[in-house]
Design a protein around this motif. Structure first.
Motif, PDB file in Angstrom:
ATOM      1  N   ALA A   1      43.417  84.642  11.799  1.00 13.80           N
ATOM      2  CA  ALA A   1      44.621  85.406  12.136  1.00 13.80           C
ATOM      3  C   ALA A   1      45.763  84.472  12.521  1.00 13.80           C
ATOM      4  N   LEU A   2      45.451  83.425  13.293  1.00 13.46           N
ATOM      5  CA  LEU A   2      46.475  82.439  13.648  1.00 13.46           C
ATOM      6  C   LEU A   2      47.010  81.706  12.421  1.00 13.46           C
TER       7      LEU A   2
ATOM      8  N   ALA B   1      50.860  78.173   3.849  1.00 17.71           N
ATOM      9  CA  ALA B   1      49.956  77.667   2.823  1.00 17.71           C
ATOM     10  C   ALA B   1      48.563  78.271   2.972  1.00 17.71           C
ATOM     11  N   TYR B   2      48.112  78.411   4.202  1.00 15.49           N
ATOM     12  CA  TYR B   2      46.801  79.032   4.429  1.00 15.49           C
ATOM     13  C   TYR B   2      46.868  80.536   4.215  1.00 15.49           C
ATOM     14  N   ARG B   3      48.031  81.117   4.441  1.00 15.09           N
ATOM     15  CA  ARG B   3      48.174  82.546   4.177  1.00 15.09           C
ATOM     16  C   ARG B   3      47.870  82.832   2.711  1.00 15.09           C
ATOM     17  N   ALA B   4      48.367  81.959   1.824  1.00 19.70           N
ATOM     18  CA  ALA B   4      48.078  82.123   0.394  1.00 19.70           C
ATOM     19  C   ALA B   4      46.603  81.898   0.101  1.00 19.70           C
ATOM     20  N   ALA B   5      45.987  80.927   0.779  1.00 20.73           N
ATOM     21  CA  ALA B   5      44.573  80.646   0.553  1.00 20.73           C
ATOM     22  C   ALA B   5      43.705  81.822   0.994  1.00 20.73           C
TER      23      ALA B   5
ATOM     24  N   ALA C   1      45.903  73.346  10.602  1.00 17.48           N
ATOM     25  CA  ALA C   1      44.757  74.236  10.763  1.00 17.48           C
ATOM     26  C   ALA C   1      43.724  73.629  11.703  1.00 17.48           C
ATOM     27  N   PHE C   2      43.448  72.337  11.570  1.00 14.83           N
ATOM     28  CA  PHE C   2      42.476  71.697  12.454  1.00 14.83           C
ATOM     29  C   PHE C   2      42.971  71.689  13.900  1.00 14.83           C
TER      30      PHE C   2
END
Length: 427
Positions: free
Chosen positions: A58-59, A66-70, A127-128
């Motif tokens: 969610a975060l 970029a992670y939203r697309a992933a 992300a990490f």
């Protein structure tokens, strides 16, 4: 991850001062209590790992486009990746030595996989760090819920938690960059193979779309191939820049002796740009030889264009310069069949070639200059620094020795081709 127990012994330099009395065992008791609090909270996080993973995703969706697309593209795989990473991270809090290698392998695989997928490195590192922040926040939340009086003890292990995060950020960046380098090498090698196939005419029609993408050139278009040799080995880019007009779209293919440029020229009929070097004095480096082939249609015909460029390069003088095949077609005919060219030179010029060297060169230079001056004895005399009658006398002698007449067009053509053959086939 380093063990959570950190020594608080002072680092002494120089003369050691007399130690002050202190209460024995205080430090070890604090560290032991901090570890107990950390392990209790970490075990709770392991039991609630799916919820922790959901919170992390969610975060990421909220803060990292970029992670939203992933997540949108493959939510299951992204969730499993985050879950594995968090599980290894929390397990490392409980057993730093036993879980260290597995945690490092997990982070390395994530870095390599995300590089293959093209996820930006900044997004991966973000992300990490979000994951590290979330784990720390949940440790504090769990301790506050179950034993509020113990929250203060977590400060003693905070540095170890964040050192772990920093270590794995470095690890994942190394994996990403190494994989990115390997991907670049694979792309370069594939582009080289595709370009080589186009240039030698062995490429498959089915590979043309891939070749166009790899070389960043359209499949359809007007192309010439430029052959280049003799430039300074230490400055290949400068030599290549001199071989094509400024701003041209070109893919260079380096060969053992000759570099080839596949040049997109669009709708132009030929390369008449004055920026192209013309003679040995125009090229930026002595001995730089440039052969420019004739235009062809489409990448599929680049093999033909390369052969034309090789022919132009064969005509180019050893001193250097640029030869455009379209402007040297008679010479191209000669070098395309050197045996016939030498036979023609011997048949037409044989009597002149067997004269004494000084006499031979005077007559051949006069004949060559007269042809270059469009048959004007006056202009030829000015270039040779002699009277026009001297030119005419030398030409008559050439006619007598060869049995040919410079007033017959067919004989003039033979003279011209024979002289060209002698010039370009000196070896």
């Amino acid at each position: 991850m380093q063990h959570a127990v950190r020594s608080r012994a002072a680092i002494r330099t120089g003369l050691a001062p007399v130690p002050r009395p202190r209460t024995p065992g205080v430090t070890s008791l604090i560290d032991a209590d901090a570890l107990r609090v950390l392990h209790r909270a970490a075990r709770a996080l392991l039991d609630d790992l799916p919820d922790l993973t959901d919170r992390l995703l969610a975060l990421l969706e909220e803060q990292e486009p970029a992670y939203r697309a992933a997540v949108t593209k493959d939510p299951t795989a992204t969730w499993q990746e985050a879950h594995r990473s968090l599980r290894h991270s929390v397990a490392s809090l409980l057993d730093p030595r036993g879980a260290r290698d597995a945690a490092r392998r997990c982070s390395w695989r994530i870095g390599a996989a995300r590089a293959e997928q093209g996820l930006p490195l900044d997004a991966l590192l973000h992300a990490f760090r979000l994951g590290g922040s979330l784990v720390w926040q949940r440790l504090v939340e769990e301790t506050s819920r179950t034993a509020p009086e113990d929250v203060r003890l977590l400060v003693h292990v905070a540095a170890d938690v964040w050192n772990f995060v920093d270590e794995h950020c470095t690890l994942v960046a190394d994996a990403y960059r190494q994989t990115e380098w390997q991907i670049g090498r694979r792309r370069e090698n594939r582009a080289r193979l595709l370009a080589a196939g186009l240039l030698d005419g062995t490429g498959r029609i089915a590979d043309l779309p891939e070749a166009a993408r790899a070389l960043d050139l359209p499949e359809q278009g007007s192309y010439v191939v430029v052959a280049l040799t003799g430039g300074p080995p230490a400055r290949p880019d400068a030599a290549r820049a001199a071989a094509v007009p400024p701003g041209a779209r070109v893919h260079w293919h380096a060969g053992p002796e000759v570099d080839y440029g596949i040049v997109l020229i669009g709708a132009r009929e030929g390369l008449t740009d004055p920026a192209w070097p013309q003679t040995a004095s125009d090229v930026p480096f002595p001995g730089l030889r440039i052969g420019v082939g004739s235009p062809v249609d489409g990448l599929a015909a680049v093999g033909d264009a390369r052969r034309l460029a090789d022919t132009a390069l064969d005509i180019c003088p050893a001193a250097g310069g640029t030869v455009r095949l379209a402007e040297q077609l008679p010479a191209a005919l000669v070098v395309s069949s050197p045996e016939l060219g030498r036979a023609l030179a011997e048949k037409v010029l044989g009597p002149l070639l067997r004269l004494e060297p000084a006499d031979r060169e005077v007559l051949l230079d006069t004949l060559t200059t007269w042809l270059e001056c469009d048959g004007s004895a006056q202009r030829a005399g000015e270039r040779l620094y002699c009277h026009r009658n001297t030119v005419l006398n030398r030409l008559r002698r050439c006619e007598q020795l060869t049995g040919r007449s410079l007033s017959r067009p067919a004989d003039v053509v033979e003279f011209s081709l024979a002289l060209t053959a002698r010039r370009v086939l000196r070896d």
